[in-house]
Design a protein around this motif. Structure first.
Motif, PDB file in Angstrom:
ATOM      1  N   SER A   1       0.822  -1.211   0.000  1.00 22.41           N
ATOM      2  CA  SER A   1       0.000   0.000   0.000  1.00 22.41           C
ATOM      3  C   SER A   1       0.857   1.263   0.000  1.00 22.41           C
ATOM      4  CB  SER A   1      -0.977   0.005   1.177  1.00 22.41           C
ATOM      5  OG  SER A   1      -0.292   0.117   2.401  1.00 22.41           O
ATOM      6  N   VAL A   2       2.084   1.168   0.481  1.00 22.09           N
ATOM      7  CA  VAL A   2       2.959   2.339   0.521  1.00 22.09           C
ATOM      8  C   VAL A   2       3.655   2.557  -0.820  1.00 22.09           C
ATOM      9  CG1 VAL A   2       4.943   3.399   1.662  1.00 22.09           C
ATOM     10  CG2 VAL A   2       3.305   2.095   3.003  1.00 22.09           C
ATOM     11  N   VAL A   3       4.068   1.488  -1.474  1.00 17.85           N
ATOM     12  CA  VAL A   3       4.799   1.659  -2.740  1.00 17.85           C
ATOM     13  C   VAL A   3       3.880   1.695  -3.956  1.00 17.85           C
ATOM     14  CG1 VAL A   3       6.920   0.676  -1.818  1.00 17.85           C
ATOM     15  CG2 VAL A   3       5.312  -0.806  -3.028  1.00 17.85           C
ATOM     16  N   ALA A   4       2.622   1.329  -3.770  1.00 20.35           N
ATOM     17  CA  ALA A   4       1.682   1.282  -4.901  1.00 20.35           C
ATOM     18  C   ALA A   4       1.522   2.659  -5.537  1.00 20.35           C
ATOM     19  CB  ALA A   4       0.325   0.777  -4.425  1.00 20.35           C
ATOM     20  N   ASP A   5       1.598   2.682  -6.837  1.00 17.75           N
ATOM     21  CA  ASP A   5       1.334   3.893  -7.615  1.00 17.75           C
ATOM     22  C   ASP A   5       2.177   5.092  -7.188  1.00 17.75           C
ATOM     23  OD1 ASP A   5      -0.643   2.502  -9.063  1.00 17.75           O
ATOM     24  OD2 ASP A   5      -2.094   2.885  -7.467  1.00 17.75           O
ATOM     25  N   PHE A   6       3.384   4.833  -6.715  1.00 12.27           N
ATOM     26  CA  PHE A   6       4.254   5.951  -6.359  1.00 12.27           C
ATOM     27  C   PHE A   6       4.659   6.638  -7.656  1.00 12.27           C
ATOM     28  CE2 PHE A   6       7.366   8.581  -4.534  1.00 12.27           C
ATOM     29  CZ  PHE A   6       7.208   8.539  -3.157  1.00 12.27           C
ATOM     30  N   PRO A   7       4.353   7.916  -7.805  1.00 11.98           N
ATOM     31  CA  PRO A   7       4.636   8.600  -9.072  1.00 11.98           C
ATOM     32  C   PRO A   7       6.115   8.536  -9.451  1.00 11.98           C
ATOM     33  CG  PRO A   7       3.231   9.942  -7.667  1.00 11.98           C
ATOM     34  CD  PRO A   7       3.703   8.803  -6.828  1.00 11.98           C
ATOM     35  N   PRO A   8       6.415   8.021 -10.634  1.00 12.38           N
ATOM     36  CA  PRO A   8       7.821   7.880 -11.048  1.00 12.38           C
ATOM     37  C   PRO A   8       8.619   9.175 -10.961  1.00 12.38           C
ATOM     38  CG  PRO A   8       6.408   6.692 -12.557  1.00 12.38           C
ATOM     39  CD  PRO A   8       5.495   7.461 -11.636  1.00 12.38           C
TER      40      PRO A   8
ATOM     41  N   GLU B   1      12.533   3.017 -14.584  1.00 17.63           N
ATOM     42  CA  GLU B   1      11.330   2.378 -14.045  1.00 17.63           C
ATOM     43  C   GLU B   1      11.594   0.924 -13.685  1.00 17.63           C
ATOM     44  OE1 GLU B   1       7.275   1.826 -12.986  1.00 17.63           O
ATOM     45  OE2 GLU B   1       8.293   3.701 -13.458  1.00 17.63           O
ATOM     46  N   LYS B   2      12.368   0.241 -14.515  1.00 15.03           N
ATOM     47  CA  LYS B   2      12.647  -1.184 -14.272  1.00 15.03           C
ATOM     48  C   LYS B   2      13.415  -1.391 -12.971  1.00 15.03           C
ATOM     49  CE  LYS B   2      12.277  -2.715 -18.957  1.00 15.03           C
ATOM     50  NZ  LYS B   2      12.373  -3.863 -19.771  1.00 15.03           N
ATOM     51  N   ALA B   3      14.298  -0.471 -12.627  1.00 15.64           N
ATOM     52  CA  ALA B   3      15.067  -0.590 -11.383  1.00 15.64           C
ATOM     53  C   ALA B   3      14.133  -0.505 -10.180  1.00 15.64           C
ATOM     54  CB  ALA B   3      16.133   0.489 -11.313  1.00 15.64           C
TER      55      ALA B   3
ATOM     56  N   LYS C   1      12.121  -3.756 -10.070  1.00 14.27           N
ATOM     57  CA  LYS C   1      12.967  -4.865  -9.617  1.00 14.27           C
ATOM     58  C   LYS C   1      13.203  -4.774  -8.109  1.00 14.27           C
ATOM     59  CE  LYS C   1      17.418  -7.193 -10.405  1.00 14.27           C
ATOM     60  NZ  LYS C   1      17.447  -7.712  -9.077  1.00 14.27           N
ATOM     61  N   CYS C   2      13.418  -3.591  -7.616  1.00 13.89           N
ATOM     62  CA  CYS C   2      13.642  -3.395  -6.182  1.00 13.89           C
ATOM     63  C   CYS C   2      12.407  -3.839  -5.393  1.00 13.89           C
ATOM     64  CB  CYS C   2      13.980  -1.931  -5.913  1.00 13.89           C
ATOM     65  SG  CYS C   2      14.606  -1.607  -4.262  1.00 13.89           S
ATOM     66  N   VAL C   3      11.223  -3.463  -5.859  1.00 10.17           N
ATOM     67  CA  VAL C   3       9.978  -3.879  -5.214  1.00 10.17           C
ATOM     68  C   VAL C   3       9.848  -5.399  -5.260  1.00 10.17           C
ATOM     69  CG1 VAL C   3       7.447  -3.811  -5.399  1.00 10.17           C
ATOM     70  CG2 VAL C   3       8.777  -1.684  -5.577  1.00 10.17           C
ATOM     71  N   ARG C   4      10.092  -5.997  -6.427  1.00 12.33           N
ATOM     72  CA  ARG C   4      10.010  -7.466  -6.564  1.00 12.33           C
ATOM     73  C   ARG C   4      10.997  -8.172  -5.641  1.00 12.33           C
ATOM     74  NH1 ARG C   4      10.054  -6.512 -11.950  1.00 12.33           N
ATOM     75  NH2 ARG C   4      12.203  -7.232 -12.101  1.00 12.33           N
ATOM     76  N   ASP C   5      12.224  -7.685  -5.609  1.00  4.99           N
ATOM     77  CA  ASP C   5      13.251  -8.309  -4.772  1.00  4.99           C
ATOM     78  C   ASP C   5      12.913  -8.174  -3.294  1.00  4.99           C
ATOM     79  OD1 ASP C   5      14.608  -9.014  -7.069  1.00  4.99           O
ATOM     80  OD2 ASP C   5      16.186  -7.494  -6.829  1.00  4.99           O
ATOM     81  N   PHE C   6      12.358  -7.036  -2.912  1.00  7.50           N
ATOM     82  CA  PHE C   6      11.934  -6.856  -1.522  1.00  7.50           C
ATOM     83  C   PHE C   6      10.872  -7.892  -1.167  1.00  7.50           C
ATOM     84  CE2 PHE C   6       9.149  -5.333   1.750  1.00  7.50           C
ATOM     85  CZ  PHE C   6      10.015  -4.863   2.722  1.00  7.50           C
ATOM     86  N   ARG C   7       9.859  -8.014  -2.021  1.00  9.90           N
ATOM     87  CA  ARG C   7       8.782  -8.985  -1.779  1.00  9.90           C
ATOM     88  C   ARG C   7       9.325 -10.410  -1.718  1.00  9.90           C
ATOM     89  NH1 ARG C   7       5.168  -6.381  -6.330  1.00  9.90           N
ATOM     90  NH2 ARG C   7       4.029  -4.798  -5.143  1.00  9.90           N
ATOM     91  N   LYS C   8      10.240 -10.739  -2.637  1.00  9.95           N
ATOM     92  CA  LYS C   8      10.825 -12.083  -2.692  1.00  9.95           C
ATOM     93  C   LYS C   8      11.549 -12.413  -1.384  1.00  9.95           C
ATOM     94  CE  LYS C   8      14.391 -14.631  -5.137  1.00  9.95           C
ATOM     95  NZ  LYS C   8      15.576 -14.424  -5.936  1.00  9.95           N
ATOM     96  N   ASP C   9      12.371 -11.489  -0.909  1.00  8.34           N
ATOM     97  CA  ASP C   9      13.108 -11.735   0.330  1.00  8.34           C
ATOM     98  C   ASP C   9      12.173 -11.760   1.540  1.00  8.34           C
ATOM     99  OD1 ASP C   9      15.523 -12.011  -0.974  1.00  8.34           O
ATOM    100  OD2 ASP C   9      16.185  -9.962  -0.576  1.00  8.34           O
ATOM    101  N   LEU C  10      11.132 -10.940   1.522  1.00 11.97           N
ATOM    102  CA  LEU C  10      10.156 -10.976   2.613  1.00 11.97           C
ATOM    103  C   LEU C  10       9.452 -12.335   2.636  1.00 11.97           C
ATOM    104  CD1 LEU C  10       8.801  -9.499   4.948  1.00 11.97           C
ATOM    105  CD2 LEU C  10       7.158  -8.568   3.294  1.00 11.97           C
ATOM    106  N   SER C  11       9.091 -12.847   1.475  1.00 10.76           N
ATOM    107  CA  SER C  11       8.468 -14.177   1.399  1.00 10.76           C
ATOM    108  C   SER C  11       9.428 -15.253   1.889  1.00 10.76           C
ATOM    109  CB  SER C  11       8.029 -14.488  -0.033  1.00 10.76           C
ATOM    110  OG  SER C  11       6.963 -13.652  -0.403  1.00 10.76           O
TER     111      SER C  11
END
Length: 158
Positions: free
Chosen positions: A25-32, A88-90, A93-103
């Motif tokens: 909810s915090v990172v969602a739709d954060f304006p680039p 944008e990809k960075a 990727k940072c969001v994905r990697d955060f989620r992956k490590d949290l999981s």
């Protein structure tokens, strides 16, 4: 296997349920265009906070599972050098990697074969319980900073 309330509470805390805001909810739709902006009076941008959270969480996870763990250098290895993501990809990727490590951390604490209170063999008395709480505490702290940053940029709620 019988549900373990402590392990479930750890997962809930890691996910930000209860008293804390959830990561998505915090990172969602954060304006680039605002990801690299430092609001007046703050020493960091959203990108710096997000990347720092990812780096620190990954380091803690690595410590928990890697018998050849090598300690990172503070603060150089825990904070990005740039205020803005290179693209944008960075950010994605940072969001994905955060989620992956949290999981992965959640998987560790829900693994009934792992003793939450046993010292991590290559550590100095740290336990999986302590490290999971450290991740939850660190993430909650910086997610709160991201919420403040979003408010100062007038993009909260998302």
């Amino acid at each position: 296997m019988k549900p373990d309330p402590l392990r479930q509470q750890l997962v809930n805390t890691l996910r930000g349920r209860g008293a804390h805001v959830e990561f998505d909810s915090v990172v969602a739709d954060f304006p680039p265009e605002l990801r690299g902006v430092k609001p007046a009076g703050l020493p960091y941008s959203a990108w710096q906070l997000l990347a720092h959270m990812r780096m620190a969480q990954h380091d803690i996870l690595d410590f928990c599972v890697n018998p050849d763990y090598a300690e990172m250098k503070w603060p150089d290895d825990y904070w990005p050098r740039d205020e803005a993501p290179p693209n944008e990809k960075a950010w994605e990727k940072c969001v994905r990697d955060f989620r992956k490590d949290l999981s992965a951390m959640e998987a560790l604490v829900t693994d009934h074969k792992r003793d939450l209170l046993a010292p991590i063999p290559h550590g100095e008395g740290q336990t999986l319980l302590r490290e999971a709480l450290l991740v939850a505490d660190h993430n909650a702290y910086h997610l709160g900073q991201l919420v403040l940053l979003r408010r100062l940029l007038n993009v909260w709620p998302a």
